[in-house]
Design an enzyme around this catalytic site. Structure first.
Site, PDB file in Angstrom:
ATOM      1  CG  HIS A  58      -1.629   1.173   1.446  1.00  0.00           C
ATOM      2  ND1 HIS A  58      -2.950   1.159   1.398  1.00  0.00           N
ATOM      3  CD2 HIS A  58      -1.389   2.455   1.834  1.00  0.00           C
ATOM      4  CE1 HIS A  58      -3.486   2.333   1.572  1.00  0.00           C
ATOM      5  NE2 HIS A  58      -2.708   3.224   1.706  1.00  0.00           N
ATOM      6  CD  GLU A  59       1.829   3.563   3.732  1.00  0.00           C
ATOM      7  OE1 GLU A  59       1.788   4.549   3.156  1.00  0.00           O
ATOM      8  OE2 GLU A  59       0.796   3.537   4.292  1.00  0.00           O
ATOM      9  CG  HIS A  62       0.295   5.851  -0.818  1.00  0.00           C
ATOM     10  ND1 HIS A  62      -0.897   6.564  -1.572  1.00  0.00           N
ATOM     11  CD2 HIS A  62      -0.234   5.590   0.264  1.00  0.00           C
ATOM     12  CE1 HIS A  62      -1.946   6.335  -0.876  1.00  0.00           C
ATOM     13  NE2 HIS A  62      -1.590   5.769   0.184  1.00  0.00           N
TER      14      HIS A  62
END
Length: 266
Positions: A58-59, A62
């Site tokens: 997820h990170e 980003h």
């Protein structure tokens, strides 16, 4: 500044992440084969490790999207190594989400990688950077539920099926919560570039408390019920029954007595 793009060490996969992947693989194998003396412990370790993997991805999503959008500083910060210890708030990004899974079976969004927004031009790019994280959770949920919606469960052991169902629930809850347009969450990051400067200035002081606000709302029985009704509807659309997720959570909490109905279903 170009060294952030060219140094291989900035993009080399961290041994920490490789270790987490190894735990996921070994405990997944133990869950599948029934090798573990305590199946619940194997499920707990498998789901927890896989959940941390999804948080790292997820990170990473980003950061990788920010890199291609103009923020070349993410490499030097270690965000492209998938190492959760490099995040701005390791406690918020990893520890708290795991605690919330244990407490209530909720995929609480963690955060954060610090994106230097001043380097990025264009509202669409800003929105895409914010959306990339929860979209990763959506993709993870699709992968976890593939055996269910492809009707390919023949030969899949019950414990592993329940573990996948519970892991899918975590991904769906994380995606829904992250997409809420609440300050401090990714959903607000998607719409923020399209708001006027005056509105953004008024909302900014509330951003640190957005996650706490969502958490408080989930303690309201009516809100909690409506939220999980939505989650269950999504999971049913992906072929996962309430029994699958319930028994997955039941197995995950191995320190409690396993529900007899789930034992029979396995």
């Amino acid at each position: 500044m170009t060294t952030a793009l060219t140094r291989r060490s900035d993009r080399r996969i961290s041994p920490v992440f490789v270790g987490i992947l190894a735990v996921t693989a070994v405990t997944g194998w133990a869950t599948w084969t029934g090798f573990a003396a305590q199946p619940g412990l194997a499920v707990f370790l498998f789901v927890t490790a896989a959940w941390i993997v999804s948080l790292c991805l997820h990170e990473y999503a980003h950061a990788r999207t920010a890199l291609h959008s103009g923020d070349i500083s993410v490499g030097a910060k270690g965000y492209l190594t998938l190492n959760p210890l490099k995040y701005t708030h390791a406690l918020l990004s990893i520890v708290l989400p795991v605690i919330f899974v244990i407490m209530g079976g909720i995929g609480l969004p963690g955060g954060a990688v610090f994106i230097e927004r001043g380097r990025i031009r264009g509202r669409w790019r800003h929105s895409l950077i914010s959306a990339a994280g929860p979209l990763t959770n959506v993709l993870f949920a699709v992968v976890c539920t593939a055996p269910f919606w492809l009707d390919a469960l023949d030969g899949v052991p019950g414990d592993f099926r329940f573990a996948l169902a519970f892991l899918a629930l975590l991904q769906v809850t994380a995606a829904i919560l992250n997409f809420l347009p609440v300050p401090g969450l990714d959903g607000y990051g998607v719409v923020e570039p399209w708001l006027s400067q005056n509105i953004r200035r008024q909302v900014e002081p509330f951003a640190p408390f957005g996650l706490l606000f969502v958490f408080a709302l989930l303690w309201v029985p009516s809100v909690n019920g409506a939220f999980f009704d939505m989650v269950d509807a999504v999971l049913r659309g992906l072929g996962i029954s309430d029994l699958d997720t319930y028994c997955g959570y039941d197995l995950f909490r191995f320190w409690q007595d396993t529900n007899e109905f789930c034992s029979i279903s396995r």
